[in-house]
Design a protein around this motif. Structure first.
Motif, short mmCIF file in Angstrom:
data_model
loop_
_atom_site.label_atom_id
_atom_site.label_comp_id
_atom_site.label_asym_id
_atom_site.label_seq_id
_atom_site.Cartn_x
_atom_site.Cartn_y
_atom_site.Cartn_z
N MET A 124 62.47 -9.49 -56.27
CA MET A 124 61.32 -10.36 -56.50
C MET A 124 61.49 -11.13 -57.80
N PHE A 125 61.97 -10.45 -58.83
CA PHE A 125 62.15 -11.13 -60.11
C PHE A 125 63.24 -12.18 -59.99
N SER A 126 64.27 -11.90 -59.20
CA SER A 126 65.38 -12.85 -59.08
C SER A 126 64.95 -14.10 -58.33
N LEU A 127 63.84 -14.01 -57.59
CA LEU A 127 63.35 -15.23 -56.92
C LEU A 127 63.04 -16.33 -57.91
N LEU A 128 62.73 -15.90 -59.15
CA LEU A 128 62.40 -16.89 -60.18
C LEU A 128 63.52 -17.90 -60.34
N ALA A 129 64.75 -17.45 -60.24
CA ALA A 129 65.88 -18.37 -60.44
C ALA A 129 65.81 -19.51 -59.42
N PHE A 130 65.52 -19.16 -58.19
CA PHE A 130 65.43 -20.17 -57.14
C PHE A 130 64.23 -21.08 -57.36
N TYR A 131 63.11 -20.48 -57.73
CA TYR A 131 61.90 -21.27 -57.92
C TYR A 131 62.01 -22.20 -59.12
N ILE A 132 62.69 -21.71 -60.16
CA ILE A 132 62.87 -22.57 -61.33
C ILE A 132 63.72 -23.77 -60.97
N ALA A 133 64.78 -23.54 -60.19
CA ALA A 133 65.63 -24.66 -59.79
C ALA A 133 64.82 -25.67 -58.98
N SER A 134 64.03 -25.15 -58.06
CA SER A 134 63.20 -26.04 -57.22
C SER A 134 62.20 -26.80 -58.08
N ALA A 135 61.55 -26.11 -59.01
CA ALA A 135 60.57 -26.77 -59.88
C ALA A 135 61.26 -27.77 -60.79
N GLU B 194 55.65 -13.64 -63.18
CA GLU B 194 55.31 -13.98 -61.80
C GLU B 194 54.60 -15.31 -61.67
N SER B 195 54.29 -15.95 -62.78
CA SER B 195 53.47 -17.16 -62.74
C SER B 195 54.12 -18.25 -61.89
N LEU B 196 55.42 -18.44 -62.07
CA LEU B 196 56.08 -19.50 -61.31
C LEU B 196 56.14 -19.15 -59.83
N LEU B 197 56.32 -17.87 -59.54
CA LEU B 197 56.34 -17.45 -58.13
C LEU B 197 55.01 -17.78 -57.47
N LEU B 198 53.93 -17.49 -58.17
CA LEU B 198 52.61 -17.77 -57.61
C LEU B 198 52.40 -19.27 -57.45
N ALA B 199 52.63 -20.00 -58.52
CA ALA B 199 52.29 -21.42 -58.51
C ALA B 199 53.19 -22.21 -57.55
N GLU B 200 54.43 -21.85 -57.47
CA GLU B 200 55.33 -22.60 -56.60
C GLU B 200 54.99 -22.34 -55.14
N THR B 201 54.66 -21.10 -54.81
CA THR B 201 54.26 -20.78 -53.43
C THR B 201 52.96 -21.49 -53.09
N GLY B 202 52.03 -21.52 -54.06
CA GLY B 202 50.78 -22.22 -53.83
C GLY B 202 51.00 -23.70 -53.62
#
Lengths: 214, 434, 333
Positions: A118-129, B331-339
């Motif tokens: 779950m924490f490693s998902l941040l890497a993917f989300y950061i790239a997307s953001a 977890e903030s980015l996980l929440l906000a990006e999914t939203g």
């Protein structure tokens, strides 16, 4: 009384602890110890409330066969299985919390990888953001992006390929402008905490009781 | 400010203090616990049992000199400061051993409270060792022994302590903290009272707060629920309390529009308070029947399990509006990006500085730091709340003044070679406390 | 308009392509390690130098204040510090801020004492050396000599013995840990009568020599949350306990003010901080090689480059496509 008693407890406790901080006498210390003994007791009851709420919600979903009800089983079974396995099952039957035990196996091979994933998902989300939202829409945003690029490169060994001074610049950004900004925000947050705490202690802020002010 | 509840304060004070004061007064003189009998230790290791001091003719080494005992300042009567004249013989000296007993007791009561190696300063604060506590009000006697390199121990004279340990009623080292907090508290209450007297204060508009109504209306029009995440911290976190304040007002508006609300919680206590806030909101809106008890629930106390759960809710329920108000961590980015993926309008607010960049880039509106604390003032328009916000600003102005002064003094010191900044630093700095 | 369509398509590319790119650059460096050199910073060096100056007469606290979520960043630094302390024979008290942190503590200890890994340490349980304790052999050198004289020898991969109660104590988790820290400023044994294995602390030589936090020389908190602040408030500010942080990269920027004000002696920030510590250990002969953190720096280098590239591409598409001239769809950004 339902609102008055909690307000009194908070007001008296808050003022008392503020005064207690400046009094080193053993009687003052006894008061502090007395109140700190209550804290874990309240916390323990809170756990009961939380587990009760979780059990109630998911049990109802299972009973009513609501949508996605099997996932509620996936919540309740581990919730009760882990403490039973760790505390009630004898060590001879692979119980207990230390290796080798079922509890330890489940913790190391399910919980740890899942949380790490779950924490490693941040890497993917950061790239997307980064691709979607980091735009140089203004001068300040451009400065921000430039600083971010420098700090990101300074944090990794490959950044030294771009010049020997890059790491120094990146560290300078962290040690000075970043430090100044963080300190300023910490001051603001600190005063905000002070003001909110005073509001709660003196009954100005009452929403934590579960209702708006009078 | 007087409220109806303050008249109960004296009685409550007595009721709550009584057990503690009784306990304090009932503190019996604690017989210093005999240290662990460790007969396996060789005689020259750290003494851990009641040792029979051995006296030898003082021909090999001089005994230590005068012992001075004073009450340690700013303590709970559990420390004594001891200084003594060390032995003059330094070549054969191994260590000094400090023995203590309650005055009037026999030789068997000597306890080795400290060992000071040769060369170390001949002073100590007695009472810090949990095995040999000092009891307030008790008269002690001390005796310093010298131990030589070949294991010989020479005892010094018995000295009654010149002072008895007593707790102080005021910690002088915290005077700066007292002055600073008094000033800051005064500023906040000053603006409280000014606001209550009707003085109008200007608060700059904050887009995120003004957009709350719009966001709720959007969800109502679309017939979709509203997701409210009150942060991942406990009730003791001010950001959580600020979030719950906003929740109660949001719940009241939602009750009027009859929109569905989802409030997952990470902390059991926050869950109970959030439940009460939402229930109260529906009550004040005159729609207690519309309150759904399952709209507020405890999810899990594990950080990423909570995030996974909330993300699942977002993907399944497809809320039209997401509120992220409170304390957040990774977890903030996980929440906000999914939203953002689910197409919801998102309003975030946190004092977690590290998470602000993620919220700012992914959410439509973000309340930064204290704007979250000020949200309750904005939404309720209560004079006291607004006064508190202005009080905070005044406190910050004082700090800014000191920073400016320090900057000026630094320049002056650089130019003139003076040390005025050091003087200011000494005036303002509070040393380690205990 | 086809150019605008091209830039528009680029801006609206499916996120899953980006996720795939990140996945590829995260995996390939593990298969093709490069091992680029890493320069160390003063923030990490100060922690290293502090532990390097300690010895068997000192003691440190190593707090596993993180959950499995931040295991990838916090565990390498925890393991590195533990190895360094064992190398210097500095007694280590290990604690945890949360129940999951307790599992992390056990996991970290098991990694350092895994006999199949080169450079490991061989643990001796508290009960196993009871006879030596009863005979009064509690100093480290005497204990090792007596232990080896009785026929115990180090396994092939091991570089040293670590005795429970002499070199390490696994204290574990207690609720409301900030109050535990406060209590330990007076007495460690009052908070932890037993360690996590049920051994009584009062009999342990390392506790007899370091009864409270006042007698501890350094506390390192490896934190994935603001748990580290409790050590500052109740340790540093109350009794002057030296503190060092090992935090995630995201949190590291928050704590630079504490370094500048000397409230902490140093900080390891994220995987890079752990990698720097491993480099220092290898450079000074504490360990033969670097470990997982240094290996991970290749991945981090590639990922950072990709993210910078994505930012540049996104901005190029944004400006080249003329989207910066369009009215914002949502107000308030």
């Amino acid at each position: 009384m339902k609102r008055t008693v909690p307000l009194i407890i908070v007001m008296v406790g808050g003022i008392l602890m503020m005064i207690q901080y400046f009094i080193p006498h053993q009687a003052s210390q006894a008061v502090f110890d007395y109140y700190t003994e209550w804290a874990p007791i309240v916390g323990a009851f809170a756990l009961v409330l939380g587990v009760g709420s979780l059990t109630r919600v998911h049990f109802h979903r299972i009973r009513r066969r609501s949508k996605n009800w099997p996932y509620s089983l996936a919540v309740l079974i581990p919730l009760y299985a882990m403490p039973i396995l760790g505390l009630m099952v004898p060590v001879s039957l692979w119980g207990g919390m230390e290796s080798p035990s079922i509890f330890h196996f489940l913790f190391m091979h399910i919980q740890v990888p899942i949380q790490s994933t779950m924490f490693s998902l941040l890497a993917f989300y950061i790239a997307s953001a980064a691709f979607r939202a980091f735009r140089a829409k203004s001068a300040l945003a451009t400065v921000l992006l430039g600083s971010a690029t420098i700090v990101m490169l300074a944090q990794v060994p490959i950044g030294e390929i771009f010049g020997p001074g890059l790491q120094d610049v990146g560290l300078w950004i962290l040690r000075f402008p970043n430090l100044a900004a963080k300190r300023a925000i910490q001051f603001g947050v600190g005063f905000g905490i002070l003001a909110t705490s005073l509001k709660i202690i003196f009954g100005v802020e009452r929403n934590w009781l579960g209702g708006a002010g009078e | 400010m007087r409220t109806s509840s303050t008249r109960y304060v004296p009685a409550a004070l007595v009721l709550l203090l009584f057990p503690a004061l009784s306990a304090a007064q009932a503190i019996e003189p604690v017989v210093a616990r005999d240290s662990v009998e460790n007969t396996t230790l060789p005689a020259d290791t750290i003494a851990s049992g009641t040792v029979e001091p051995q006296e030898e003719p003082a021909a090999v080494i001089d005994a230590p000199g005068a012992v001075t005992v004073t009450d340690s300042p700013n303590d709970a009567g559990d420390q004594l400061t001891l200084t003594f004249e060390p032995s003059t013989e330094t070549e054969t000296l191994f260590c000094h051993t400090v023995y203590r007993r309650i005055a009037g007791e026999g030789d068997e009561s000597w306890l080795p409270v400290s060992i000071i190696p040769a060369g170390d300063p001949s002073e100590l604060v007695d009472g810090l060792d949990p095995d040999y506590p000092i009891v307030p009000g008790v008269q002690y006697e001390y005796r310093i022994a010298v131990q030589t390199l070949d294991g010989l121990e020479v005892m010094g004279p018995v000295t009654p302590a010149q002072a008895v340990a007593e707790g102080e009623y005021y910690h002088t080292g915290k005077t700066r903290a007292l002055i600073a907090s008094s000033i800051f508290i005064f500023m906040i209450f000053y603006y409280f009272s000014r606001a209550q007297r009707g003085v109008q204060f200007y608060l700059r508009p904050i887009a995120g707060i003004e957009a709350i109504d719009e966001a709720i209306g959007r969800a109502t029009e679309m017939g979709k629920p509203i997701l409210y995440v009150p942060g991942l911290s406990s009730i003791s976190d001010v950001a959580t309390i600020a979030s719950l304040t906003v929740l109660s007002r949001v719940a009241k508006k939602i009750a009027q529009y009859q929109t569905r609300l989802i409030v997952p919680n990470r902390d059991p206590i926050v869950y109970t308070v959030a439940d009460e806030c939402v229930k109260q909101g529906y009550l004040e809106a005159g729609r207690p029947d519309a309150y759904d008890p399952e709209s507020v629930f405890f999810l899990t106390d594990s950080q990423f399990a909570y995030v996974a759960g909330v993300n699942g809710i977002m993907m399944r329920e497809k809320p039209a509006t997401n509120f992220y108000l409170g304390m957040f961590w990774a977890e903030s980015l996980l929440l906000a990006e999914t939203g953002s993926l689910s197409g919801a309008i998102q309003i975030a607010g946190t004092d977690a500085v590290t998470q602000l960049p993620f919220f700012i880039t992914t959410c439509d509106y973000t309340l930064i730091g204290e704007e979250l604390y000020a949200a309750s003032a904005y939404l309720g328009h209560e004079p006291k709340q607004i006064g508190a916000v202005k009080g905070q600003d005044a406190c910050k102005a004082i700090i800014m003044g000191f920073i400016t002064l320090a900057l000026v003094l630094t320049v002056v010191d650089l130019a003139a070679g003076t040390h005025t900044l050091d003087w200011l630093r000494q005036l303002m700095t509070m040393s380690v406390m205990d | 308009m086809s150019a605008v369509n091209f830039w528009g398509k680029m801006l609206n590319v499916d996120r899953r392509w980006i996720f795939l790119l990140i996945g590829v650059v995260s995996i390939v460096p593990f298969l093709i390690p490069v091992g680029m050199p890493l320069t160390t910073t003063t923030e990490v060096e100060s922690i290293y130098d502090c532990i390097d100056s300690l010895g068997p007469e000192n003691a440190i606290f190593l707090a596993f204040d993180f959950d499995p979520g931040t295991d990838a960043e916090n565990m390498p630094m925890s393991v590195a510090v533990m190895r360094h302390a064992f190398f210097r024979h500095v007694p280590v008290f290990m604690t945890a801020y949360t129940p999951l942190g307790n599992g992390m503590m056990m996991s970290g200890f098991e990694y350092v004492t895994n006999q199949e890994l080169p450079g490991c340490y061989t643990p001796v349980d508290y009960a196993d050396w009871a006879t030596y304790r009863d005979a009064g052999i509690v100093d480290r050198d005497g204990l090792v000599a007596a232990w080896e004289a009785d026929g115990h020898s180090l396994p092939e991969n091991s570089v040293g013995w670590v005795f429970e109660g002499r070199d390490y104590a696994l204290l574990g988790y207690l609720p409301l840990f900030h109050l535990v820290i406060l209590g330990m400023t007076s007495s460690i044994e009052a908070q932890y009568p037993e360690d996590s294995h049920g051994n009584p602390l009062v009999e342990m030589p390392m506790l007899r020599e370091h009864k409270s936090l006042r007698e501890v020389d350094l506390a390192l908190t490896m934190a994935g949350s603001s748990a580290c602040m409790s050590w500052i408030i109740y340790g540093r500010e109350k009794i002057g306990l030296p503190i060092a942080f090992g935090v995630t990269a995201v949190m590291a920027t928050d704590y630079f003010p504490f370094i500048q004000s000397h409230q902490i002696i140093g900080q390891m920030g994220g995987l890079r901080g752990a990698a720097e510590y491993e480099v220092l250990m290898e450079r000074n002969g504490v360990s033969a090689t670097t470990d997982k953190a240094f290996t991970g720096m290749d991945v981090q280098s590639a990922a950072h480059l990709l993210i910078i590239l994505l930012i540049i591409m996104g901005n190029v598409a944004y400006f080249a496509g003329g989207f910066h001239k369009q009215h914002l769809m949502k107000s308030g950004r």
